[in-house]
Design a protein around this motif. Structure first.
Motif, PDB file in Angstrom:
ATOM      1  N   THR A  79       0.842  -1.192   0.000  1.00  0.00           N
ATOM      2  CA  THR A  79       0.000   0.000   0.000  1.00  0.00           C
ATOM      3  C   THR A  79       0.877   1.241   0.000  1.00  0.00           C
ATOM      4  OG1 THR A  79      -1.657  -1.193   1.271  1.00  0.00           O
ATOM      5  CG2 THR A  79      -1.902   1.181   1.135  1.00  0.00           C
ATOM      6  N   LEU A  80       0.559   2.158  -0.916  1.00  0.00           N
ATOM      7  CA  LEU A  80       1.347   3.367  -1.131  1.00  0.00           C
ATOM      8  C   LEU A  80       0.493   4.591  -0.832  1.00  0.00           C
ATOM      9  CD1 LEU A  80       3.977   4.649  -2.306  1.00  0.00           C
ATOM     10  CD2 LEU A  80       2.941   4.422  -4.571  1.00  0.00           C
ATOM     11  N   SER A  81       0.966   5.467   0.045  1.00  0.00           N
ATOM     12  CA  SER A  81       0.280   6.714   0.380  1.00  0.00           C
ATOM     13  C   SER A  81       0.924   7.853  -0.396  1.00  0.00           C
ATOM     14  CB  SER A  81       0.363   6.985   1.890  1.00  0.00           C
ATOM     15  OG  SER A  81      -0.211   8.235   2.209  1.00  0.00           O
ATOM     16  N   VAL A  82       0.184   8.387  -1.371  1.00  0.00           N
ATOM     17  CA  VAL A  82       0.704   9.431  -2.253  1.00  0.00           C
ATOM     18  C   VAL A  82      -0.424  10.376  -2.639  1.00  0.00           C
ATOM     19  CG1 VAL A  82       2.645   8.166  -3.273  1.00  0.00           C
ATOM     20  CG2 VAL A  82       0.360   7.853  -4.194  1.00  0.00           C
ATOM     21  N   SER A  83      -0.076  11.457  -3.297  1.00  0.00           N
ATOM     22  CA  SER A  83      -1.084  12.408  -3.763  1.00  0.00           C
ATOM     23  C   SER A  83      -1.801  11.852  -4.983  1.00  0.00           C
ATOM     24  CB  SER A  83      -0.438  13.750  -4.110  1.00  0.00           C
ATOM     25  OG  SER A  83       0.356  13.628  -5.280  1.00  0.00           O
ATOM     26  N   ALA A 113       5.107   5.688   1.885  1.00  0.00           N
ATOM     27  CA  ALA A 113       4.462   6.993   1.770  1.00  0.00           C
ATOM     28  C   ALA A 113       5.452   7.983   1.173  1.00  0.00           C
ATOM     29  CB  ALA A 113       3.987   7.487   3.128  1.00  0.00           C
ATOM     30  N   MET A 114       4.972   8.810   0.249  1.00  0.00           N
ATOM     31  CA  MET A 114       5.793   9.886  -0.281  1.00  0.00           C
ATOM     32  C   MET A 114       5.427  11.155   0.480  1.00  0.00           C
ATOM     33  SD  MET A 114       6.427  11.097  -4.206  1.00  0.00           S
ATOM     34  CE  MET A 114       7.314   9.573  -4.530  1.00  0.00           C
ATOM     35  N   VAL A 148      10.705   9.032   0.398  1.00  0.00           N
ATOM     36  CA  VAL A 148       9.837   7.864   0.488  1.00  0.00           C
ATOM     37  C   VAL A 148      10.071   7.222   1.851  1.00  0.00           C
ATOM     38  CG1 VAL A 148       9.301   5.587  -0.432  1.00  0.00           C
ATOM     39  CG2 VAL A 148       9.790   7.468  -2.003  1.00  0.00           C
ATOM     40  N   ILE A 149       9.029   7.201   2.662  1.00  0.00           N
ATOM     41  CA  ILE A 149       9.100   6.630   4.004  1.00  0.00           C
ATOM     42  C   ILE A 149       8.560   5.210   3.963  1.00  0.00           C
ATOM     43  CG2 ILE A 149       8.383   6.910   6.405  1.00  0.00           C
ATOM     44  CD1 ILE A 149       7.957   9.878   5.783  1.00  0.00           C
TER      45      ILE A 149
END
Length: 318
Positions: free
Chosen positions: A101-105, A148-149, A265-266
């Protein structure tokens, strides 16, 4: 377990509490849970009444956890993480795929990742990529996502460095004003930004424009520029693909604006997907940095290559 059920007004109250505790903001928790802010407030008030203690101190700018609230948060976060890890492992065993899962805009997903999603799928056929999309400011903790970015202030070295944050005025080829400063073209703005200028960009303070467009989501700002509706501030980590494809061009005499933060990128450090998430993070960083190098080759006068230096973090607007 029967005792636990008696201590809670409902099992759902823990999900509401976890979101509110993580954001320390009831409105953001409501947005995440797709409910109204009053519904979150009522659920938390019911939980506090049931427990007989205050979990939050309400006020501005948000809700702060009390000592009892922090005790509950620590346990809930740990328990939810363990449950999530177990569910991921069960899903992986069933599907043969690892969920990352990637948290980005929304803008980054729409304008940078989607054009190369086939390349991602070819590189990671065993990965089921999911998204936590952020339409507003890209901020907030990692939470329960794998990657997450985020933008970080100077000195904050959490996560993998990608590039220094920067943007330039961009316009579509053939658009009115393209190849010039863009003074004749409408200005496409992100709501909340000061109108008629690109902050920090000397030479880009303009007089009153005859025509302006304003949107609440930066992905729409970029889309409007792509279809020739005017000139917009192009954040380079979002519009890199379109600049490399020359679907968006820096306006003549553009200045590069550098607010002073770094794009990073965290990564989550626990769970069954750590290794594959690490590979995905490396892929994202590598692809973005290759775009920066390509943009520098196309427009060496802008000095875009310097954005790859983690020590080059001056927020001086040039």
């Amino acid at each position: 377990m029967n005792g636990l059920r008696r201590r809670l007004p409902s099992s759902g109250s823990l999900f509401v509490f976890e979101a509110a505790a993580r954001h320390e903001n009831f409105t953001r928790a409501a947005d995440e849970l797709n409910v109204t802010q009053p519904a979150v407030s009522r659920a938390l008030a019911a939980l506090e009444a049931h427990l007989g203690t205050r979990l939050f101190r309400r006020g501005k700018p948000g809700a702060r956890l009390t000592e009892d609230g922090m005790i509950l948060k620590n346990v809930v976060v740990s328990a939810f993480s363990q449950i999530d890890n177990a569910l991921r492992e069960v899903e992986s065993r069933r599907t043969g795929k690892s969920r990352v899962t990637l948290s980005v805009s929304t803008a980054f997903t729409t304008h940078w990742l989607m054009p190369r999603i086939s390349r991602f799928q070819a590189a990671f056929p065993e990965v089921d990529l999911r998204f936590q999309l952020i339409s507003g400011a890209v901020s907030g903790p990692l939470g329960d996502v794998d990657l997450a970015m985020r933008y970080s202030a100077p000195g904050d070295e959490q996560g993998r460095f990608v590039m220094q944050e920067a943007y330039v005025p961009v316009i579509a080829p053939g658009d009115q004003g393209a190849g010039a400063k863009g003074d004749a073209a409408p200005l496409i703005q992100l709501e909340g930004n000061e109108m008629n200028r690109f902050p920090g960009g000397e030479g880009w303070t303009r007089g009153e424009a005859d025509s302006q467009l304003s949107f609440s989501d930066y992905s729409v700002v970029v889309q409007a520029a792509l279809v020739g509706q005017g000139v917009a501030a192009g954040w380079l980590n979002v519009v890199a693909h379109w600049i490399c494809e020359q679907r968006l061009l820096p306006t003549r005499d553009s200045v590069i604006v550098r607010p002073g933060r770094a794009c990073r990128v965290i990564q989550r450090q626990d769970g069954p997907q750590v290794d594959i998430a690490d590979q995905v993070a490396q892929w994202l960083v590598r692809e973005l940095r290759e775009d920066v190098i390509r943009m520098h080759e196309l427009y060496p006068e802008l000095g875009i290559g310097a954005l790859l230096d983690p020590l080059s973090d001056r927020g001086d607007g040039i």
